[in-house]
Write an enzyme that holds these catalytic residues in place. Structure first.
Site, PDB file in Angstrom:
ATOM      1  CG  ASN A 100      75.373 -34.729 -26.126  1.00  0.00           C
ATOM      2  OD1 ASN A 100      75.060 -34.684 -27.377  1.00  0.00           O
ATOM      3  ND2 ASN A 100      75.516 -36.082 -25.243  1.00  0.00           N
TER       4      ASN A 100
ATOM      5  CE1 TYR B  31      65.088 -36.555 -28.075  1.00  0.00           C
ATOM      6  CE2 TYR B  31      64.270 -36.132 -29.975  1.00  0.00           C
ATOM      7  CZ  TYR B  31      65.181 -36.365 -29.411  1.00  0.00           C
ATOM      8  OH  TYR B  31      66.607 -36.163 -29.731  1.00  0.00           O
ATOM      9  CB  ALA B  32      58.771 -33.048 -30.858  1.00  0.00           C
ATOM     10  CB  ALA B  33      57.390 -31.315 -25.705  1.00  0.00           C
TER      11      ALA B  33
ATOM     12  CB  VAL C 164      71.384 -33.911 -16.292  1.00  0.00           C
ATOM     13  CG1 VAL C 164      72.674 -34.123 -16.676  1.00  0.00           C
ATOM     14  CG2 VAL C 164      70.317 -34.822 -17.148  1.00  0.00           C
TER      15      VAL C 164
ATOM     16  CE  LYS D 275      66.802 -33.369 -27.292  1.00  0.00           C
ATOM     17  NZ  LYS D 275      67.894 -33.094 -26.909  1.00  0.00           N
TER      18      LYS D 275
ATOM     19  CB  SER E 162      66.028 -32.910 -31.969  1.00  0.00           C
ATOM     20  OG  SER E 162      65.734 -33.930 -32.791  1.00  0.00           O
TER      21      SER E 162
HETATM   22  P1  NAI Z   1      72.766 -41.491 -26.613  1.00  0.00           P
HETATM   23  O1  NAI Z   1      71.498 -42.497 -26.193  1.00  0.00           O
HETATM   24  O2  NAI Z   1      73.616 -42.506 -27.612  1.00  0.00           O
HETATM   25  O3  NAI Z   1      73.439 -40.993 -25.631  1.00  0.00           O
HETATM   26  C1  NAI Z   1      72.902 -40.125 -24.674  1.00  0.00           C
HETATM   27  C2  NAI Z   1      73.560 -40.266 -23.464  1.00  0.00           C
HETATM   28  O4  NAI Z   1      73.212 -39.578 -22.285  1.00  0.00           O
HETATM   29  C3  NAI Z   1      73.908 -41.409 -22.661  1.00  0.00           C
HETATM   30  O5  NAI Z   1      75.319 -41.883 -22.467  1.00  0.00           O
HETATM   31  C4  NAI Z   1      72.945 -41.388 -21.421  1.00  0.00           C
HETATM   32  O6  NAI Z   1      73.711 -42.390 -20.370  1.00  0.00           O
HETATM   33  C5  NAI Z   1      72.897 -39.957 -21.204  1.00  0.00           C
HETATM   34  N1  NAI Z   1      71.873 -39.867 -19.988  1.00  0.00           N
HETATM   35  C6  NAI Z   1      70.812 -40.091 -20.279  1.00  0.00           C
HETATM   36  N2  NAI Z   1      70.162 -39.742 -19.211  1.00  0.00           N
HETATM   37  C7  NAI Z   1      70.961 -39.089 -18.390  1.00  0.00           C
HETATM   38  C8  NAI Z   1      70.955 -38.701 -17.103  1.00  0.00           C
HETATM   39  N3  NAI Z   1      69.633 -38.503 -16.512  1.00  0.00           N
HETATM   40  N4  NAI Z   1      72.140 -37.926 -16.701  1.00  0.00           N
HETATM   41  C9  NAI Z   1      73.080 -38.019 -17.323  1.00  0.00           C
HETATM   42  N5  NAI Z   1      73.292 -38.561 -18.572  1.00  0.00           N
HETATM   43  C10 NAI Z   1      72.177 -39.262 -19.150  1.00  0.00           C
HETATM   44  O7  NAI Z   1      71.854 -40.452 -27.390  1.00  0.00           O
HETATM   45  P2  NAI Z   1      72.560 -39.359 -28.630  1.00  0.00           P
HETATM   46  O8  NAI Z   1      72.048 -39.840 -29.903  1.00  0.00           O
HETATM   47  O9  NAI Z   1      74.232 -39.496 -28.802  1.00  0.00           O
HETATM   48  O10 NAI Z   1      71.934 -38.189 -28.423  1.00  0.00           O
HETATM   49  C11 NAI Z   1      72.878 -37.225 -27.801  1.00  0.00           C
HETATM   50  C12 NAI Z   1      72.011 -35.925 -27.762  1.00  0.00           C
HETATM   51  O11 NAI Z   1      71.751 -35.622 -29.248  1.00  0.00           O
HETATM   52  C13 NAI Z   1      70.576 -36.161 -27.155  1.00  0.00           C
HETATM   53  O12 NAI Z   1      70.211 -34.993 -26.635  1.00  0.00           O
HETATM   54  C14 NAI Z   1      69.786 -36.491 -28.370  1.00  0.00           C
HETATM   55  O13 NAI Z   1      68.436 -35.971 -28.055  1.00  0.00           O
HETATM   56  C15 NAI Z   1      70.276 -35.347 -29.090  1.00  0.00           C
HETATM   57  N6  NAI Z   1      69.895 -35.797 -30.907  1.00  0.00           N
HETATM   58  C16 NAI Z   1      70.026 -36.917 -31.169  1.00  0.00           C
HETATM   59  C17 NAI Z   1      69.729 -37.464 -32.424  1.00  0.00           C
HETATM   60  C18 NAI Z   1      69.913 -38.739 -33.121  1.00  0.00           C
HETATM   61  O14 NAI Z   1      69.490 -39.008 -34.126  1.00  0.00           O
HETATM   62  N7  NAI Z   1      70.757 -39.461 -32.457  1.00  0.00           N
HETATM   63  C19 NAI Z   1      68.935 -36.225 -33.228  1.00  0.00           C
HETATM   64  C20 NAI Z   1      68.854 -35.159 -32.796  1.00  0.00           C
HETATM   65  C21 NAI Z   1      69.187 -34.845 -31.434  1.00  0.00           C
END
Ligand code: NAI
Length: 246
Positions: A89, A154-156, A63, A158, A141
């Site tokens: 996401n 990260y907070a910035a 992305v 989000k 988030s």
């Molecule tokens: P995760 O680490 O399980 O999955 C994130 C996915 O994004 C991975 O499949 C990764 O390969 C992909 N990714 C990372 N960089 C990328 C790039 N440059 N281009 C394309 N894909 C890329 O994370 P999770 O927990 O599923 O998080 C999903 C979203 O939810 C994120 O935006 C995260 O910040 C947000 N979030 C997650 C929380 C949590 O507690 N797990 C809490 C609040 C928000």
């Protein structure tokens, strides 16, 4: 079926919350593009979901890279003729307290969580404008809303996602595009599981429901915002956090 004949791109779709969303959306009749950097997980999960007769296609994307995002969007339109839903996401963490955070750590997280959302939305919106309809859902988030120890970068990003959501809601509402955000609480994915056990226990204790979120809890919120049930919800940040702070 709540998403019949809809085409959805879900970034970060190969793992965690995004993966749960790919499955949930396809269960509701959508053609889903699982867009992710992680090719190994993407191919494996694509095969698994296809074996359940779900319409999910993995396309690799970074992305952060404009060309890669253009390729993703062009391939999607070539295959399905349109894009109805974009879920921004994909996200990463690189935690450190302010005084220990390296400039590269700060920038890397901005690149994915902020510039990545800008890149994907700017590339997809022209196709939605052509159709006069669309749903964009950004992932914020609780860290962006309340701040979080060790997460300056990260907070910035989000918090910034909330600002972009409201701005795009103002720009595109009159053109038929809904823009909203989901602010997940701490959810049981790789992102949280890499934290120390003590920190995870503290997180659970701070949640009124006394548990971490499940990826499907967040996917269901994405689904609501992607479906016509939310047609009059606009510029909203939906907190899905078990009541972590009220
Ligand atoms: P995760 O680490 O399980 O999955 C994130 C996915 O994004 C991975 O499949 C990764 O390969 C992909 N990714 C990372 N960089 C990328 C790039 N440059 N281009 C394309 N894909 C890329 O994370 P999770 O927990 O599923 O998080 C999903 C979203 O939810 C994120 O935006 C995260 O910040 C947000 N979030 C997650 C929380 C949590 O507690 N797990 C809490 C609040 C928000």
């Amino acid at each position: 079926m709540r998403l019949e004949n809809k085409v959805a791109i879900i970034t970060g779709g190969a793992n965690g919350i995004g993966l749960a969303a790919c499955e949930r959306f396809a269960e509701e009749g959508a053609s889903v593009i699982m867009a992710d950097f992680d090719e190994a997980a993407g191919k494996e999960q694509e095969a698994l979901l296809k074996s359940k007769e779900l319409d999910v296609t993995f396309l690799q994307v970074d992305v952060v890279d404009r060309q890669s995002v253009s390729n993703l969007v062009e391939e999607t339109v070539k295959k399905f003729g349109k894009i109805d839903v974009l879920i921004n996401n994909a996200g990463i963490t690189q935690d450190a307290t302010l005084l220990k955070m390296k400039p590269e750590q700060f920038q890397d997280v901005l690149n994915v969580n902020l510039t990545g959302v800008f890149n994907c939305t700017q590339t997809v919106v022209p196709y939605m404008l052509e159709n006069g309809t669309g749903k964009i859902i950004n992932t914020s988030s609780v860290s962006g809303v309340y701040g979080n120890f060790g997460q300056t970068n990260y907070a910035a990003t989000k918090a910034a996602v909330v600002g972009m959501t409201k701005t795009w809601a103002k720009e595109f509402g009159r053109k038929g595009i809904n823009v909203n955000a989901v602010a997940p609480g701490f959810t049981a994915t790789a992102m949280v599981e890499k934290m120390p056990r003590k920190v995870i226990d503290q997180m659970k204790a701070a949640v009124s429901l006394q548990r971490l979120g499940k990826p499907r809890d967040i996917a269901n919120a994405y689904l609501f915002l992607a479906s016509e049930e939310s047609d009059y919800v606009h510029g909203h940040v939906l907190h899905v956090d078990g009541g972590i702070m009220m």
